[in-house]
Scaffold this motif. Structure first.
Motif, PDB file in Angstrom:
ATOM      1  N   HIS A  48       0.681  -0.704   0.178  1.00  0.00           N
ATOM      2  CA  HIS A  48      -0.277  -0.323   0.175  1.00  0.00           C
ATOM      3  C   HIS A  48       0.661   1.027  -0.159  1.00  0.00           C
ATOM      4  N   TRP A  49       1.935   1.274   0.751  1.00  0.00           N
ATOM      5  CA  TRP A  49       2.962   2.535   0.339  1.00  0.00           C
ATOM      6  C   TRP A  49       3.918   2.421  -0.675  1.00  0.00           C
ATOM      7  N   ARG A  50       4.193   1.698  -1.288  1.00  0.00           N
ATOM      8  CA  ARG A  50       4.218   1.919  -2.648  1.00  0.00           C
ATOM      9  C   ARG A  50       3.534   2.333  -3.526  1.00  0.00           C
ATOM     10  N   ARG A  51       2.861   1.896  -3.870  1.00  0.00           N
ATOM     11  CA  ARG A  51       1.447   1.983  -4.145  1.00  0.00           C
ATOM     12  C   ARG A  51       0.661   3.847  -3.634  1.00  0.00           C
ATOM     13  N   ALA A  52       0.781   4.051  -2.967  1.00  0.00           N
ATOM     14  CA  ALA A  52       0.207   5.468  -2.438  1.00  0.00           C
ATOM     15  C   ALA A  52       1.059   5.871  -2.345  1.00  0.00           C
TER      16      ALA A  52
END
Length: 122
Positions: A48-52
């Motif tokens: 989620h961190w990498r995506r958001a």
């Protein structure tokens, strides 16, 4: 950090258990706490961190990301709470009575909001 708070096993539970205190309210501290105390959340947290957020130059999504994962960790660090929330959700889904489902989901929501409001060190 402060002493670890005692939590009890669900409604009417009398067996205290220790849960780790909440970390400082930073992405790094939260990630380390997840890694240490709720490692099953780590792959989703990092994805989620990498995506958001990733390499973004706009930090606008960070507060929403932190609210979501703060709540997720606050629940996951307390197995009794996590199990109780799963039970409420399952009972609401299985109920044939709309009023009962509403009541169960309201309790589920209240407990998630309460978990998300826990301060660092608590």
């Amino acid at each position: 950090m402060t002493a670890q708070p005692a939590h009890f096993d669900g409604p009417g539970g009398d067996k205290p258990r220790r849960v780790p205190p909440m970390p400082e309210r930073t992405p790094q501290a939260l990630r380390l706490a997840i890694q240490e105390h709720a490692p099953h959340l780590l792959p989703d947290f990092e994805a989620h961190w990498r995506r958001a957020i990733g390499d973004a130059f706009n930090l606008t999504p960070v507060p929403a990301f932190m609210r979501l994962w703060w709540t997720q960790y606050a629940i996951a660090r307390d197995p009794g709470l996590e199990a109780h929330l799963r039970d409420l959700e399952a009972r609401a889904a299985a109920s044939k009575d709309p009023a009962e489902s509403t009541r169960l989901l309201a309790e589920y929501s209240r407990l998630r909001r309460q978990a998300g409001a826990v301060e660092p060190g608590r």
